[in-house]
Design a protein around this motif. Structure first.
Motif, PDB file in Angstrom:
ATOM      1  N   GLY A 412       0.763  -1.233   0.000  1.00 12.74           N
ATOM      2  CA  GLY A 412       0.000   0.000   0.000  1.00 12.74           C
ATOM      3  C   GLY A 412       0.794   1.284   0.000  1.00 12.74           C
ATOM      4  N   LEU A 413       2.026   1.257  -0.543  1.00 15.37           N
ATOM      5  CA  LEU A 413       2.850   2.460  -0.552  1.00 15.37           C
ATOM      6  C   LEU A 413       2.442   3.399  -1.692  1.00 15.37           C
ATOM      7  CD1 LEU A 413       6.397   0.936   0.070  1.00 15.37           C
ATOM      8  CD2 LEU A 413       4.730   1.757   1.747  1.00 15.37           C
ATOM      9  N   PRO A 414       2.616   4.706  -1.508  1.00  9.85           N
ATOM     10  CA  PRO A 414       2.333   5.634  -2.601  1.00  9.85           C
ATOM     11  C   PRO A 414       3.435   5.596  -3.654  1.00  9.85           C
ATOM     12  CG  PRO A 414       3.198   6.839  -0.726  1.00  9.85           C
ATOM     13  CD  PRO A 414       3.045   5.409  -0.282  1.00  9.85           C
ATOM     14  N   VAL A 415       3.029   5.744  -4.912  1.00  8.13           N
ATOM     15  CA  VAL A 415       3.970   5.700  -6.033  1.00  8.13           C
ATOM     16  C   VAL A 415       3.525   6.708  -7.091  1.00  8.13           C
ATOM     17  CG1 VAL A 415       5.198   4.220  -7.664  1.00  8.13           C
ATOM     18  CG2 VAL A 415       4.084   3.192  -5.672  1.00  8.13           C
ATOM     19  N   VAL A 416       4.470   7.463  -7.613  1.00  6.93           N
ATOM     20  CA  VAL A 416       4.206   8.331  -8.759  1.00  6.93           C
ATOM     21  C   VAL A 416       5.042   7.838  -9.932  1.00  6.93           C
ATOM     22  CG1 VAL A 416       4.461  10.650  -9.729  1.00  6.93           C
ATOM     23  CG2 VAL A 416       3.595  10.367  -7.404  1.00  6.93           C
ATOM     24  N   ASN A 417       4.381   7.642 -11.082  1.00  6.46           N
ATOM     25  CA  ASN A 417       5.132   7.358 -12.303  1.00  6.46           C
ATOM     26  C   ASN A 417       5.624   8.658 -12.904  1.00  6.46           C
ATOM     27  OD1 ASN A 417       5.872   5.771 -14.896  1.00  6.46           O
ATOM     28  ND2 ASN A 417       4.620   7.478 -15.625  1.00  6.46           N
ATOM     29  N   LEU A 418       6.931   8.735 -13.165  1.00  4.57           N
ATOM     30  CA  LEU A 418       7.515   9.843 -13.895  1.00  4.57           C
ATOM     31  C   LEU A 418       7.761   9.426 -15.337  1.00  4.57           C
ATOM     32  CD1 LEU A 418      10.301  11.289 -11.557  1.00  4.57           C
ATOM     33  CD2 LEU A 418       7.885  11.909 -11.653  1.00  4.57           C
ATOM     34  N   PRO A 428       7.676   5.275 -25.183  1.00  4.35           N
ATOM     35  CA  PRO A 428       7.914   5.909 -23.883  1.00  4.35           C
ATOM     36  C   PRO A 428       8.255   4.912 -22.792  1.00  4.35           C
ATOM     37  CG  PRO A 428       5.732   6.470 -24.800  1.00  4.35           C
ATOM     38  CD  PRO A 428       6.266   5.309 -25.569  1.00  4.35           C
ATOM     39  N   ALA A 429       8.876   5.447 -21.728  1.00  6.19           N
ATOM     40  CA  ALA A 429       9.189   4.668 -20.530  1.00  6.19           C
ATOM     41  C   ALA A 429       8.917   5.527 -19.305  1.00  6.19           C
ATOM     42  CB  ALA A 429      10.648   4.211 -20.548  1.00  6.19           C
ATOM     43  N   GLY A 430       8.852   4.875 -18.151  1.00  8.43           N
ATOM     44  CA  GLY A 430       8.596   5.603 -16.911  1.00  8.43           C
ATOM     45  C   GLY A 430       9.354   5.011 -15.743  1.00  8.43           C
ATOM     46  N   LEU A 431       9.415   5.771 -14.661  1.00  6.51           N
ATOM     47  CA  LEU A 431      10.029   5.338 -13.406  1.00  6.51           C
ATOM     48  C   LEU A 431       9.008   5.408 -12.287  1.00  6.51           C
ATOM     49  CD1 LEU A 431      13.574   6.934 -12.908  1.00  6.51           C
ATOM     50  CD2 LEU A 431      13.033   4.530 -13.325  1.00  6.51           C
ATOM     51  N   GLN A 432       9.018   4.399 -11.421  1.00  4.63           N
ATOM     52  CA  GLN A 432       8.214   4.434 -10.207  1.00  4.63           C
ATOM     53  C   GLN A 432       9.002   5.125  -9.094  1.00  4.63           C
ATOM     54  OE1 GLN A 432       6.045   0.607  -9.128  1.00  4.63           O
ATOM     55  NE2 GLN A 432       7.678  -0.187 -10.431  1.00  4.63           N
ATOM     56  N   MET A 433       8.459   6.217  -8.577  1.00  2.00           N
ATOM     57  CA  MET A 433       9.026   6.889  -7.409  1.00  2.00           C
ATOM     58  C   MET A 433       8.190   6.459  -6.212  1.00  2.00           C
ATOM     59  SD  MET A 433      11.188   8.291  -9.302  1.00  2.00           S
ATOM     60  CE  MET A 433      12.131   9.182  -8.081  1.00  2.00           C
ATOM     61  N   ILE A 434       8.771   5.679  -5.311  1.00  2.00           N
ATOM     62  CA  ILE A 434       8.052   5.009  -4.222  1.00  2.00           C
ATOM     63  C   ILE A 434       8.436   5.661  -2.897  1.00  2.00           C
ATOM     64  CG2 ILE A 434       7.635   2.803  -3.079  1.00  2.00           C
ATOM     65  CD1 ILE A 434       8.793   1.493  -5.711  1.00  2.00           C
ATOM     66  N   GLY A 435       7.448   5.986  -2.093  1.00  2.00           N
ATOM     67  CA  GLY A 435       7.717   6.582  -0.794  1.00  2.00           C
ATOM     68  C   GLY A 435       7.015   5.822   0.320  1.00  2.00           C
ATOM     69  N   PRO A 436       7.317   6.160   1.571  1.00  2.00           N
ATOM     70  CA  PRO A 436       6.607   5.544   2.689  1.00  2.00           C
ATOM     71  C   PRO A 436       5.161   6.013   2.728  1.00  2.00           C
ATOM     72  CG  PRO A 436       8.017   7.310   3.468  1.00  2.00           C
ATOM     73  CD  PRO A 436       8.317   7.144   2.013  1.00  2.00           C
ATOM     74  N   ARG A 437       4.327   5.322   3.457  1.00  2.00           N
ATOM     75  CA  ARG A 437       2.926   5.706   3.586  1.00  2.00           C
ATOM     76  C   ARG A 437       2.831   7.170   4.038  1.00  2.00           C
ATOM     77  NH1 ARG A 437      -1.375   2.470   3.720  1.00  2.00           N
ATOM     78  NH2 ARG A 437      -2.362   3.782   5.296  1.00  2.00           N
ATOM     79  N   GLY A 438       1.949   7.911   3.393  1.00  2.00           N
ATOM     80  CA  GLY A 438       1.746   9.297   3.752  1.00  2.00           C
ATOM     81  C   GLY A 438       2.677  10.282   3.074  1.00  2.00           C
ATOM     82  N   SER A 439       3.574   9.802   2.213  1.00  2.00           N
ATOM     83  CA  SER A 439       4.529  10.697   1.557  1.00  2.00           C
ATOM     84  C   SER A 439       4.035  11.166   0.191  1.00  2.00           C
ATOM     85  CB  SER A 439       5.885  10.001   1.401  1.00  2.00           C
ATOM     86  OG  SER A 439       5.791   8.894   0.521  1.00  2.00           O
ATOM     87  N   ASP A 440       2.742  11.114  -0.046  1.00  2.00           N
ATOM     88  CA  ASP A 440       2.166  11.481  -1.334  1.00  2.00           C
ATOM     89  C   ASP A 440       2.594  12.891  -1.756  1.00  2.00           C
ATOM     90  OD1 ASP A 440       0.481   9.656   0.314  1.00  2.00           O
ATOM     91  OD2 ASP A 440      -0.625   9.401  -1.549  1.00  2.00           O
ATOM     92  N   GLY A 441       2.542  13.832  -0.808  1.00  2.00           N
ATOM     93  CA  GLY A 441       2.903  15.206  -1.121  1.00  2.00           C
ATOM     94  C   GLY A 441       4.356  15.343  -1.525  1.00  2.00           C
TER      95      GLY A 441
END
Length: 466
Positions: A412-418, A428-441
């Motif tokens: 359940g970790l937050p992830v943003v695709n860049l 195209p290609a992308g990277l998953q930027m994964i943070g701890p829970r609550g690090s969405d901002g």
């Protein structure tokens, strides 16, 4: 224009909702017949009437008058929810799902649906109801999935923003393959529907997709918020207000191929590491990490819990002899595994999941963000069911080729695709930027900083000039 730009122009009177709707419908007519991203499109005259009504009404929110199409797994009142299955084709939803209701409350005009695989199973968008969605950067290739229709609609300018859902990379893989941003938020902050079991199946979540991180944040802020009917839903922090505050030097951990566990097609590692070098140039530190946990243990836990969840949601259809033949092989495989599972097997899978979460707490004590590719290969032939091998290594299930998205999704970790650029074949290609829970901002702030340096969706839009 991005969605916030449209919103500002609408608020000032520089653009009318009717003009925006007319342009949206014209763009859909021009490119959708080849891409097949938007399905169940509403009648144009009805949509124009709704847009004129929006022009005459007080602003309801930042989405006032902005067209959006809803992923065809979610209910939007008055529109069919096929879920890509002949079993549900033509069934019209009587009410909005929570997420859709929140978008409408902010003023959005729902124009139709976006295409998805049958029941959302598989990261390749095709189904027997609406057919396949094609990658707008190469119409012979897959758009990914399961939010493939949403990503392709964004990439081609048919929509400015889109919703999606993510169990196994469905907001990340298609975003990477369509040169846009997709975000899997911290699990629980975007509530699902208050129905069925609300405790056991903590895998899938809804989330936003967009061509800019600012739109991603604005849409996420509209979607998030605990639902009092759901015991595990949680308040998400508002992210748009702080998105322009560039993060201080971040410690980025590059997980690479997880010690050889994840095979990558030629070029995936190289384009990923080139993007990481750019991040170093932005002032962040990047460290290559050893495999932090047994990849096969994570995969075992994932496949057990996923099959357990799919059996829970589709088991009644499987149990009906008249409806079972309409289930695709991947669905049958998942359901039958889940039905055969013992309680102890489920418990053991959850114990592995718990061990992995505890390990990530140690990782995040030393690194702010963990990074993996968004997919292990480039967009493949649209006529394939799934890739059967990567770099000479055979895939033993229909979804093994997406193993790279599992470590974050399982816990359940937050992830943003860049979006990070294009390979040798222009894909195209992308990277998953994964943070701890609550690090969405924090992840969105990093995405905004990246976007200011490398605005790939604007630099190379799909089907330019068409």
């Amino acid at each position: 224009m991005d969605a916030r730009g449209q919103s500002a122009a609408l608020a000032k009177g520089d653009l009318s909702a009717a003009e925006l709707m007319e342009a949206t419908l014209a763009r859909i007519a021009a490119v959708n017949p080849r891409v097949n991203a938007v399905v169940s499109l509403r009648d144009g005259a009805e949509l124009m009437a709704e847009a004129h009504a929006a022009d005459a009404a007080p602003r309801a929110g930042w989405l006032h008058g902005i067209p959006i199409a809803i992923k065809d797994l979610a209910n939007a009142a008055g529109l069919p929810t096929s879920r890509g299955s002949p079993l549900f084709a033509g069934e019209v939803a009587e009410a909005d799902d929570i997420m859709v209701a929140r978008l409408r409350a902010a003023g959005a005009i729902v124009i139709g649906k976006t295409n998805t695989p049958e029941f959302g199973l598989g990261s390749h968008t095709f189904n027997p109801v609406h057919g396949a969605t094609r990658n707008p950067y190469d119409l012979t290739r897959s758009a990914g999935g399961s939010s493939g229709g949403a990503a392709a609609a964004l990439a081609t300018g048919m929509l400015a923003i889109a919703d999606g859902s993510d169990m196994m990379g469905s907001l990340r893989n298609p975003a990477g393959w369509n040169n846009v941003y997709g975000m899997r938020p911290t699990w629980g902050t975007v509530p699902s529907e208050p129905m069925g079991d609300m405790y056991l199946h903590q895998l899938s979540t809804n989330g936003p997709m967009a061509r800019t991180p600012g739109d991603l944040a604005a849409l996420l802020d509209t979607m998030t918020g605990a639902d009092p009917r759901q015991p595990l839903s949680a308040e998400g922090s508002k992210t748009l207000g702080g998105i322009d505050a560039a993060p201080e030097r971040l410690r980025i951990g590059w997980l690479g191929d997880w010690g050889g566990a994840f095979p990558y097609a030629p070029g995936i590692t190289e384009i990923s590491e080139a993007a990481l070098r750019q991040m170093e140039g932005m002032g962040h530190s990047v460290e290559a990490l050893q495999a932090p946990f047994d990849a096969e243990a994570i995969w075992h836990a994932w496949t057990q819990l996923r099959s357990f969840a799919v059996a829970g949601s589709l088991g009644a259809i499987h149990g009906d002899p008249a409806r079972r033949p309409f289930l695709k092989p991947a669905a049958l495989w998942e359901i039958e595994r889940g039905l055969a599972m013992s309680a102890r097997e489920v418990q053991r899978a959850s114990e592995i999941r718990s061990d992995w979460f505890r390990r990530t707490a140690q990782l995040f004590a030393q690194h702010d963000v963990l990074v993996l590719p968004s997919a292990q290969l480039w967009p493949f032939d649209v006529n394939w069911t799934y890739p059967e091998e990567i770099a000479g290594r055979a895939m033993d299930t229909y979804h093994r080729w997406m193993q790279v998205v599992v470590p974050a999704g399982l816990i359940g970790l937050p992830v943003v695709n860049l979006p990070i650029g294009f390979g040798a074949e222009g894909l195209p290609a992308g990277l998953q930027m994964i943070g701890p829970r609550g690090s969405d901002g924090l992840l969105l702030r990093l995405a905004q900083q990246w976007h200011e340096r490398a605005a790939w969706p604007q630099a190379r839009p799909a089907m330019r000039g068409e």
